[in-house]
Design an enzyme around this catalytic site. Structure first.
Site: not given
Length: 413
Positions: A112, A362
């Site tokens: 991430c 996301h």
């Protein structure tokens, strides 16, 4: 010898020690002079037919045009990516964007954090000297991510949904379970999570309605349809509806689908160079990169990683968290966003002024770069006309028990 002139008789003035130091400092001070992103859309939605290079290439091309950069002047393209199929997506997208074959490219993977770490890496390379210029950021096409499999002893394929992030003895929970761990460990209630998530949606809806995102988005064409806006923010979301969602990951838990982010397809990138070169290019403003840090934490509490990185970074610069003007935090889960901001002593309501990943989605490897793009847009819209130089902080927690934070400052150049 006349002061200020050399002894070789050329008549050329010799720079003072102070001038030489200032020039050296400006050659090693990284600054971001342009930042753009694609629309952020739900995985398997409006952008589902676009592969990672298809998302990224238009952003790179628009960046070059926006910043007035000749593609041959780019020293490297550094892009974060988490679940792609390999093959160096940065190189593929750079060539697809029309950049010359002489420009190299590098793909980095810190899950991430990949997009933010790509920008941090580029800034460190600028700080090494030489006045280079980089395109850096991240991309993720979750919709087209390849199926993954391990080969068994019987030469069969054993498919898996995600890679293991740490050895099993360290604990390797799924993201939702880890978010529950953080909520329990740091006492983040369901009510606070729901309120935070609802605020994120409302802010994103308001920002979209006001046209706040328009100048930072590069429209993409998908099957002849032009996609020019994010599709995640929900104007219809209300507190009673939030309260009806059951726990999604742990029975009796507090983390639900409504206070968790959704998977998204996205790309985002920046132009980063030295302050000296930016000025020579005629850039009028930018985000100075003051520092960056990545921290490791307990993998079972991975959501707190961003706070640890930010705390170390701010301590090193003797800056209090309360003195930061703009904060962008990747809201993978409301529980970890609240826990991190609480840890830093920051009012969660002061972060993500236009909403965050809970509303926008996301995009894994792209998300860290989206944070920086958002900070650039916010600094320009809120402070440029006032002549102020706000401090900005980008933060993201990372699978495997890590977190990355970058400290920036908006400045007129």
């Amino acid at each position: 010898m006349t002061p200020g002139h050399n002894s070789l008789g050329s008549g050329s003035p010799v720079a003072s020690v102070e001038e030489l130091q200032r020039e050296s400092d400006e050659s090693r001070q990284p600054v971001i002079i342009a930042a753009l992103r694609s629309p952020i859309c739900r995985a398997n939605g409006q952008l589902k037919h676009l592969r990672a290079p298809d998302l990224l290439a238009p952003v790179l091309g628009s960046l070059l045009e926006t910043a007035g950069v000749d593609p041959t002047d780019v020293d490297d393209v550094i892009i974060g990516n988490a679940v792609g199929g390999g093959g160096n997506v940065a190189r593929f997208a750079a060539l697809q964007a029309g950049m010359p074959i002489t420009v190299p490219a590098l793909t980095v993977d810190r899950q991430c954090g990949s997009g933010l770490d790509a920008i941090a890496l580029a800034s460190r390379l600028v700080a090494a000297g030489g006045d280079p210029l980089y395109l850096a950021g991240g991309v993720e096409s979750i919709s087209t991510a390849p199926a993954r499999a391990n080969r068994t002893d019987d030469d069969e394929l054993d498919f898996y949904s995600r890679a293991s992030f740490v050895p099993p003895q360290f604990g390797d929970p799924d993201m939702g379970v880890a978010a529950e761990n953080v909520a329990r460990e740091f006492g983040v209630t369901r009510q606070r999570q729901d309120e935070y998530a609802l605020r994120s949606h409302r802010r994103a809806v308001d920002a979209a309605t006001a046209g706040t995102f328009a100048d930072e988005i590069v429209p993409l064409k998908n099957n002849e349809k032009l996609v020019d806006s994010d599709d995640g923010p929900r104007a219809s979301l209300q507190a009673p509806l939030m309260a009806r969602f059951p726990a999604a990951f742990v029975a009796g838990g507090t983390v639900t689908a409504a206070n968790s982010c959704f998977d998204a397809d996205a790309a985002s990138a920046v132009v980063i160079t030295s302050l000296k070169r930016a000025r020579s290019m005629g850039a009028t403003d930018g985000l100075l990169m003051l520092g960056c840090d990545t921290a490791g934490v307990d993998p079972t509490l991975l959501g707190i990683g961003a706070a640890q990185a930010a705390e170390r970074l701010l301590d090193r610069h003797s800056i209090a968290a309360g003195d930061i003007d703009l904060i962008e935090f990747n809201e993978a889960f409301a529980s970890q966003a609240i826990a991190c901001l609480d840890h830093l002593g920051v009012d969660p309501g002061s972060a993500n002024l236009d909403g965050g990943a809970l509303a926008l989605g996301h995009g894994y490897g792209a998300s860290g770069a989206v944070l920086v793009t958002r900070l650039m847009a916010q600094a320009r819209s809120r402070y440029a006309s006032q002549g102020q130089s706000p401090l900005a902080l980008a933060m993201i927690s990372i699978a495997g028990g890590m977190g990355t934070a970058t400290l920036l400052q908006y400045a007129r150049l």
